[in-house]
Write an enzyme that holds these catalytic residues in place. Structure first.
Site, PDB file in Angstrom:
ATOM      1  N   GLY A   1       8.896 -31.165  25.836  1.00 34.53           N
ATOM      2  CA  GLY A   1       7.466 -31.649  25.674  1.00 34.53           C
ATOM      3  C   GLY A   1       7.395 -32.961  25.310  1.00 34.53           C
ATOM      4  O   GLY A   1       6.387 -33.640  25.492  1.00 34.53           O
TER       5      GLY A   1
ATOM      6  N   GLU B   1       9.422 -36.068  18.865  1.00 32.90           N
ATOM      7  CA  GLU B   1       9.035 -34.609  19.193  1.00 32.90           C
ATOM      8  C   GLU B   1       7.569 -34.949  19.498  1.00 32.90           C
ATOM      9  O   GLU B   1       6.942 -35.909  19.182  1.00 32.90           O
ATOM     10  CB  GLU B   1       9.355 -34.113  17.822  1.00 32.90           C
ATOM     11  CG  GLU B   1       8.619 -32.559  17.678  1.00 32.90           C
ATOM     12  CD  GLU B   1       9.648 -31.447  18.697  1.00 32.90           C
ATOM     13  OE1 GLU B   1       9.402 -32.060  19.763  1.00 32.90           O
ATOM     14  OE2 GLU B   1       9.881 -30.539  17.993  1.00 32.90           O
ATOM     15  N   ASP B   2       7.128 -34.034  20.380  1.00 38.02           N
ATOM     16  CA  ASP B   2       5.761 -34.023  20.725  1.00 38.02           C
ATOM     17  C   ASP B   2       4.811 -33.425  19.665  1.00 38.02           C
ATOM     18  O   ASP B   2       3.725 -34.106  19.604  1.00 38.02           O
ATOM     19  CB  ASP B   2       5.667 -33.179  22.155  1.00 38.02           C
ATOM     20  CG  ASP B   2       6.180 -31.664  22.020  1.00 38.02           C
ATOM     21  OD1 ASP B   2       6.835 -31.129  20.935  1.00 38.02           O
ATOM     22  OD2 ASP B   2       5.888 -30.700  23.004  1.00 38.02           O
TER      23      ASP B   2
ATOM     24  N   ASP C   1       4.206 -28.304  14.519  1.00 37.02           N
ATOM     25  CA  ASP C   1       3.068 -27.063  14.265  1.00 37.02           C
ATOM     26  C   ASP C   1       3.725 -26.441  12.990  1.00 37.02           C
ATOM     27  O   ASP C   1       3.500 -26.945  11.821  1.00 37.02           O
ATOM     28  CB  ASP C   1       3.196 -26.237  15.277  1.00 37.02           C
ATOM     29  CG  ASP C   1       2.324 -25.227  15.540  1.00 37.02           C
ATOM     30  OD1 ASP C   1       1.327 -25.170  14.592  1.00 37.02           O
ATOM     31  OD2 ASP C   1       2.199 -24.325  16.388  1.00 37.02           O
ATOM     32  N   THR C   2       4.517 -25.350  13.071  1.00 37.44           N
ATOM     33  CA  THR C   2       4.883 -24.669  11.774  1.00 37.44           C
ATOM     34  C   THR C   2       5.908 -25.461  10.950  1.00 37.44           C
ATOM     35  O   THR C   2       6.221 -25.218   9.895  1.00 37.44           O
ATOM     36  CB  THR C   2       5.656 -23.333  12.274  1.00 37.44           C
ATOM     37  OG1 THR C   2       6.696 -23.382  13.098  1.00 37.44           O
ATOM     38  CG2 THR C   2       4.376 -22.332  12.808  1.00 37.44           C
ATOM     39  N   GLY C   3       6.588 -26.083  12.019  1.00 40.86           N
ATOM     40  CA  GLY C   3       7.707 -26.871  11.181  1.00 40.86           C
ATOM     41  C   GLY C   3       9.067 -26.355  11.411  1.00 40.86           C
ATOM     42  O   GLY C   3      10.236 -26.958  10.972  1.00 40.86           O
TER      43      GLY C   3
ATOM     44  N   THR D   1      10.943 -25.753  14.259  1.00 42.82           N
ATOM     45  CA  THR D   1      11.737 -26.431  15.267  1.00 42.82           C
ATOM     46  C   THR D   1      12.443 -27.749  14.469  1.00 42.82           C
ATOM     47  O   THR D   1      13.664 -28.168  14.610  1.00 42.82           O
ATOM     48  CB  THR D   1      10.963 -26.817  16.555  1.00 42.82           C
ATOM     49  OG1 THR D   1      10.255 -25.918  16.790  1.00 42.82           O
ATOM     50  CG2 THR D   1      11.832 -27.652  17.308  1.00 42.82           C
TER      51      THR D   1
ATOM     52  N   LYS E   1       0.323 -31.060  13.588  1.00 39.54           N
ATOM     53  CA  LYS E   1      -0.733 -29.934  13.339  1.00 39.54           C
ATOM     54  C   LYS E   1      -0.437 -29.570  12.003  1.00 39.54           C
ATOM     55  O   LYS E   1       0.283 -28.425  11.508  1.00 39.54           O
ATOM     56  CB  LYS E   1      -0.287 -28.692  14.184  1.00 39.54           C
ATOM     57  CG  LYS E   1      -1.191 -28.597  15.371  1.00 39.54           C
ATOM     58  CD  LYS E   1      -0.909 -27.138  16.015  1.00 39.54           C
ATOM     59  CE  LYS E   1      -1.562 -27.256  17.249  1.00 39.54           C
ATOM     60  NZ  LYS E   1      -1.189 -26.031  18.012  1.00 39.54           N
TER      61      LYS E   1
ATOM     62  N   PHE F   1      -4.669 -25.082  20.402  1.00 39.62           N
ATOM     63  CA  PHE F   1      -3.437 -25.057  21.534  1.00 39.62           C
ATOM     64  C   PHE F   1      -3.907 -26.493  22.385  1.00 39.62           C
ATOM     65  O   PHE F   1      -4.809 -26.310  23.070  1.00 39.62           O
ATOM     66  CB  PHE F   1      -3.430 -23.859  22.198  1.00 39.62           C
ATOM     67  CG  PHE F   1      -2.029 -23.943  22.813  1.00 39.62           C
ATOM     68  CD1 PHE F   1      -0.775 -23.676  22.303  1.00 39.62           C
ATOM     69  CD2 PHE F   1      -1.954 -24.304  24.142  1.00 39.62           C
ATOM     70  CE1 PHE F   1       0.503 -23.776  22.784  1.00 39.62           C
ATOM     71  CE2 PHE F   1      -0.837 -24.546  24.887  1.00 39.62           C
ATOM     72  CZ  PHE F   1       0.649 -23.997  24.110  1.00 39.62           C
TER      73      PHE F   1
ATOM     74  N   ASP G   1       3.210 -28.221  27.534  1.00 36.06           N
ATOM     75  CA  ASP G   1       2.747 -27.513  28.486  1.00 36.06           C
ATOM     76  C   ASP G   1       1.951 -26.129  28.124  1.00 36.06           C
ATOM     77  O   ASP G   1       1.988 -25.881  26.975  1.00 36.06           O
ATOM     78  CB  ASP G   1       4.093 -27.165  29.366  1.00 36.06           C
ATOM     79  CG  ASP G   1       4.771 -25.933  28.551  1.00 36.06           C
ATOM     80  OD1 ASP G   1       5.057 -26.438  27.117  1.00 36.06           O
ATOM     81  OD2 ASP G   1       5.032 -24.949  28.997  1.00 36.06           O
TER      82      ASP G   1
ATOM     83  N   ARG H   1       1.700 -30.452  31.993  1.00 38.61           N
ATOM     84  CA  ARG H   1       2.362 -31.428  31.404  1.00 38.61           C
ATOM     85  C   ARG H   1       2.079 -32.929  31.973  1.00 38.61           C
ATOM     86  O   ARG H   1       2.145 -34.015  31.274  1.00 38.61           O
ATOM     87  CB  ARG H   1       4.131 -31.470  31.664  1.00 38.61           C
ATOM     88  CG  ARG H   1       4.618 -30.127  30.855  1.00 38.61           C
ATOM     89  CD  ARG H   1       6.173 -30.472  30.857  1.00 38.61           C
ATOM     90  NE  ARG H   1       6.829 -28.869  30.633  1.00 38.61           N
ATOM     91  CZ  ARG H   1       7.084 -28.453  29.565  1.00 38.61           C
ATOM     92  NH1 ARG H   1       6.815 -29.389  28.502  1.00 38.61           N
ATOM     93  NH2 ARG H   1       7.601 -27.572  29.279  1.00 38.61           N
TER      94      ARG H   1
HETATM   95  P1  5GP Z   1       6.856 -25.511  15.593  1.00 36.55           P
HETATM   96  O1  5GP Z   1       8.157 -25.037  15.248  1.00 36.55           O
HETATM   97  O2  5GP Z   1       6.855 -26.840  14.764  1.00 36.55           O
HETATM   98  O3  5GP Z   1       6.158 -24.287  15.087  1.00 36.55           O
HETATM   99  O4  5GP Z   1       6.729 -25.906  17.083  1.00 36.55           O
HETATM  100  C1  5GP Z   1       7.071 -26.894  17.612  1.00 36.55           C
HETATM  101  C2  5GP Z   1       6.983 -26.691  19.143  1.00 36.55           C
HETATM  102  O5  5GP Z   1       6.144 -25.607  19.561  1.00 36.55           O
HETATM  103  C3  5GP Z   1       6.680 -27.896  19.927  1.00 36.55           C
HETATM  104  O6  5GP Z   1       7.905 -28.667  20.155  1.00 36.55           O
HETATM  105  C4  5GP Z   1       5.873 -27.626  21.138  1.00 36.55           C
HETATM  106  O7  5GP Z   1       6.755 -27.319  22.005  1.00 36.55           O
HETATM  107  C5  5GP Z   1       5.284 -26.013  20.530  1.00 36.55           C
HETATM  108  N1  5GP Z   1       4.094 -26.320  20.288  1.00 36.55           N
HETATM  109  C6  5GP Z   1       3.365 -26.035  18.993  1.00 36.55           C
HETATM  110  N2  5GP Z   1       1.947 -26.450  19.004  1.00 36.55           N
HETATM  111  C7  5GP Z   1       1.582 -26.491  20.351  1.00 36.55           C
HETATM  112  C8  5GP Z   1       0.545 -26.889  20.940  1.00 36.55           C
HETATM  113  O8  5GP Z   1      -0.497 -26.637  20.566  1.00 36.55           O
HETATM  114  N3  5GP Z   1       0.590 -26.991  22.331  1.00 36.55           N
HETATM  115  C9  5GP Z   1       1.751 -27.003  23.008  1.00 36.55           C
HETATM  116  N4  5GP Z   1       1.697 -27.059  24.532  1.00 36.55           N
HETATM  117  N5  5GP Z   1       2.996 -26.802  22.462  1.00 36.55           N
HETATM  118  C10 5GP Z   1       3.012 -26.564  21.071  1.00 36.55           C
END
Ligand code: 5GP
Length: 185
Positions: free
Chosen positions: A53, A107-108, A111-113, A115, A139, A160, A167, A173
Site C-alpha cells: 500500500g 505506512e499507507d 487503522d486498528t494499529g 500492523t 484512521k 474504506f 487497494d 491502487r
Molecule cells: P491495521 O493493522 O492498522 O488495522 O491496518 C493496516 C493495514 O490495513 C494497512 O496497511 C492497509 O493495508 C489496510 N487498511 C486499513 N484500512 C484501510 C482502508 O480504508 N483502505 C485500504 N485500502 N486498506 C486499509
C-alpha cells in the site's frame, strides 16, 4: 466530469467518491518531507516502506526529502477484503540492516494499529538507534492498539478508502487521488 471521476467510473460495481485530491496529497507530503528533512539532518536514516500500500506514497515522499537516505521494503499482510482480523504475517523481509540506524517506517494507513504494533516490535528486536513512523492516513477512530505515529499526512474517518497505492482486492491502487469506495448496489 473531472478526469478523476471518469477514472473512478471505469469500475462497474463500485464508485469512488474523491476524498483527497492528488494536489492536496502532494502539498501535504511536501510539508511532511520538509519536517522529516529537518529532523533527520545528519542522521543515518533508513526508510522502511510497508508493501504494498505505501509504494506510491513512499516514492513521492523520498523525492521531496532533502536527505541522503536508504530505502528498504517489507511486505506484511493483515487484511482480507475489508475486514481486519488482527493477525499479521511477514511475506517478504528486509535486505538492509536496521541495527544502529534511525529507522522511519512509511505506512499507507493506520487503522486498528495491529500492523504497526507488530512491525514496531519486530524492528525493535533488530536494535535500531531509533524508530519513527510516517503515515499517509490515520484512521484514529478505529484504533485498537495504541501505536506512536510521529508524522501523519491526513486523519480520515472510518470509511474504506482506495487510491494512491491503497487497494480493494488488488484494484484501485493507480488512482491519483484518495477516495471512499461506494457500493452501487
Ligand atoms: P491495521 O493493522 O492498522 O488495522 O491496518 C493496516 C493495514 O490495513 C494497512 O496497511 C492497509 O493495508 C489496510 N487498511 C486499513 N484500512 C484501510 C482502508 O480504508 N483502505 C485500504 N485500502 N486498506 C486499509
Amino acid at each position: 466530469m473531472t478526469n478523476e471521476s471518469q477514472m473512478a467510473n471505469t469500475f462497474e460495481k463500485c464508485s469512488v467518491e474523491v476524498l483527497l485530491s492528488g494536489e492536496a496529497i502532494q502539498r501535504r507530503i511536501s510539508d511532511i518531507a520538509a519536517e522529516i528533512s529537518k529532523d533527520f539532518k545528519d542522521k543515518d536514516a533508513l526508510i522502511i516502506a510497508v508493501l504494498k500500500g505505501s509504494f506510491v506514497f513512499c516514492a513521492d515522499l523520498i523525492r521531496k526529502l532533502n536527505l541522503n537516505i536508504a530505502v528498504d521494503f517489507i511486505s506484511l499482510s493483515s487484511y482480507s477484503g475489508t475486514s481486519p482480523d488482527g493477525r499479521v504475517n511477514v511475506i517478504a523481509g528486509l535486505k538492509e540492516t536496521p541495527e544502529g540506524r534511525d529507522v522511519i517506517i512509511v505506512e499507507d494507513i493506520v487503522d486498528t494499529g495491529h500492523t504497526l504494533d507488530f512491525l514496531l516490535k519486530e524492528l525493535s528486536l533488530k536494535k535500531p538507534k531509533s524508530i519513527s513512523t510516517c503515515v499517509l492516513l490515520d484512521k484514529k477512530c478505529a484504533r485498537v492498539k495504541q501505536v506512536p505515529v510521529e508524522y501523519v499526512c491526513f486523519e480520515v474517518g472510518s470509511e474504506f478508502v482506495v487510491g494512491y497505492g491503497l487497494d480493494y482486492n488488488g484494484f484501485y491502487r493507480g488512482l491519483p487521488y484518495i477516495g471512499i469506495l461506494k457500493d452501487n448496489d
